[in-house]
Design a protein around this motif. Structure first.
Motif, PDB file in Angstrom:
ATOM      1  N   UNK A 192     -35.089  32.589   5.272  1.00  0.00           N
ATOM      2  CA  UNK A 192     -34.993  33.883   5.049  1.00  0.00           C
ATOM      3  C   UNK A 192     -36.524  34.514   5.093  1.00  0.00           C
ATOM      4  N   UNK A 193     -36.648  35.708   5.311  1.00  0.00           N
ATOM      5  CA  UNK A 193     -37.939  36.320   5.399  1.00  0.00           C
ATOM      6  C   UNK A 193     -38.131  36.918   4.125  1.00  0.00           C
TER       7      UNK A 193
ATOM      8  N   UNK B 262     -28.560  30.992  -0.591  1.00  0.00           N
ATOM      9  CA  UNK B 262     -28.495  32.137  -0.003  1.00  0.00           C
ATOM     10  C   UNK B 262     -27.874  33.236  -0.666  1.00  0.00           C
ATOM     11  N   UNK B 263     -26.872  33.017  -1.274  1.00  0.00           N
ATOM     12  CA  UNK B 263     -26.010  34.219  -2.047  1.00  0.00           C
ATOM     13  C   UNK B 263     -26.659  34.466  -3.196  1.00  0.00           C
ATOM     14  N   UNK B 264     -27.183  33.210  -4.037  1.00  0.00           N
ATOM     15  CA  UNK B 264     -27.978  33.644  -5.103  1.00  0.00           C
ATOM     16  C   UNK B 264     -29.197  34.296  -5.077  1.00  0.00           C
TER      17      UNK B 264
ATOM     18  N   UNK C 216     -31.424  35.630   8.514  1.00  0.00           N
ATOM     19  CA  UNK C 216     -31.397  35.729  10.021  1.00  0.00           C
ATOM     20  C   UNK C 216     -30.343  36.703  10.507  1.00  0.00           C
ATOM     21  N   UNK C 217     -30.476  37.201  11.814  1.00  0.00           N
ATOM     22  CA  UNK C 217     -29.607  38.421  12.480  1.00  0.00           C
ATOM     23  C   UNK C 217     -28.145  37.703  12.492  1.00  0.00           C
ATOM     24  N   UNK C 218     -27.810  36.409  13.033  1.00  0.00           N
ATOM     25  CA  UNK C 218     -26.536  35.955  12.677  1.00  0.00           C
ATOM     26  C   UNK C 218     -26.028  35.779  11.494  1.00  0.00           C
ATOM     27  N   UNK C 219     -26.658  35.279  10.766  1.00  0.00           N
ATOM     28  CA  UNK C 219     -26.296  35.250   9.032  1.00  0.00           C
ATOM     29  C   UNK C 219     -26.000  36.737   8.496  1.00  0.00           C
ATOM     30  N   UNK C 220     -26.738  37.738   8.968  1.00  0.00           N
ATOM     31  CA  UNK C 220     -26.618  39.286   8.678  1.00  0.00           C
ATOM     32  C   UNK C 220     -25.238  39.792   9.030  1.00  0.00           C
ATOM     33  N   UNK C 221     -24.930  39.310  10.357  1.00  0.00           N
ATOM     34  CA  UNK C 221     -23.871  39.774  10.937  1.00  0.00           C
ATOM     35  C   UNK C 221     -22.649  39.261  10.606  1.00  0.00           C
ATOM     36  N   UNK C 222     -22.747  37.726  10.260  1.00  0.00           N
ATOM     37  CA  UNK C 222     -21.476  37.321   9.459  1.00  0.00           C
ATOM     38  C   UNK C 222     -21.275  37.780   8.055  1.00  0.00           C
TER      39      UNK C 222
END
Length: 303
Positions: free
Chosen positions: A80-81, A124-126, A164-170
């Protein structure tokens, strides 16, 4: 001689001007004598000895430092950024000048390192839902580390955390599916409540309709019973009246028997379900028996 005098005046003026320093209200001054710290001065006019003494000014106001966006790996291996801002205030000008060479660079590197450590221990969720927790942990770690530099970390703010973009889309698809699921649940619950209320209303309608039919039947039965009672009372009254009138005329038993039979025919005409007979009927019944014997004797004489 004149030139030397002018030169001396210029030198003295320069020395005096270099010896008078002004410290602003938000600053502290560190006086150094031959390179060694000698004293700390506050706001106002400060006189130092030129050439032998110098004055370093330190800004005591709260300042802000922007931590450039950097890539951080979470506990579940997602990059993550993260972009953060650090607010700090110098509490000891001596320590910040003599204990660290470049406080701004040192604080920036410290923030980047501890930001990686804090987020690296979280999934990531936390990370996305616990910004306040990250802010407090990072502030506590940095405040402890910068205490020996005479600096107080007042607060840390995470500006953004970009997966990332793929994680954001998911995540977007997951959130959409979750919203649709909740909408379907709410719609089904609405239909269920509607069906329950409708069935309850139909049940109450049937109950009320049955109760109304019951009350109607009761009222009809009571009316019929009252009508029958009144007819019976009227017939009884008529019989009693006729019976009383006949007795007042002092009739014979044969006449009473005939009238009695006529009255029974009227009473038992098929409209009444009950027949009331007078109590004093022994003489009448005897006359009826006598009449029957009389008819029998007449038939035998004819033969």
């Amino acid at each position: 001689m004149i030139a030397l005098a002018i030169a001396a005046v210029v030198v003295v003026f320069l020395l005096i001007s270099n010896g008078v320093r002004i410290v602003q209200q938000y600053e502290k001054g560190l006086v150094e004598t031959l390179g060694k710290y000698s004293s700390t001065v506050g706001a106002g006019v400060t006189i130092i000895i030129p050439i032998f003494q110098t004055l370093r000014k330190v800004d005591m106001r709260e300042q802000v430092m922007d931590v450039a966006p950097q890539n951080v790996i979470t506990k579940d291996n997602v990059t993550v950024t993260v972009d953060a801002i650090i607010y700090f205030q110098i509490t000891d000008p001596v320590k910040v000048v003599y204990n660290v060479a470049n406080f701004a660079l040192a604080a920036l590197k410290l923030a980047q390192t501890n930001l990686r450590n804090v987020i690296g221990d979280m999934e990531l969720d936390s990370t996305l839902t616990s910004r306040e927790k990250i802010n407090n942990q990072l502030r506590a770690v940095m405040d402890e580390a910068t205490d020996k530099w005479g600096v107080k970390i007042t607060r840390v703010e995470i500006q953004k955390i970009d997966p990332p973009r793929d994680i954001t889309d998911s995540m977007s698809k997951q959130m959409k599916a979750e919203r649709e699921k909740r909408a379907n649940i709410l719609e089904a619950e609405g239909f269920r409540q509607s069906a329950i209320l409708k069935a309850e209303g139909e049940k109450q309608a049937v109950i009320l309709e049955s109760e109304a039919a019951k009350q109607k039947s009761i009222l009809i039965a009571e009316g019929q019973a009252e009508a029958i009672k009144r007819v019976a009372d009227a017939q009884k009254y008529e019989i009693d009246t006729v019976y009383s009138a006949i007795h007042q005329g002092n009739p014979t038993n044969d006449l009473l028997a005939v009238k009695y039979l006529e009255m029974l025919g009227k009473v038992a005409d098929g409209k009444a379900s009950k027949i009331f007979l007078p109590l004093e009927t022994s003489g009448v019944t005897a006359s009826i028996a006598g009449i029957a014997e009389l008819f029998k004797e007449k038939k035998e004489d004819k033969k």
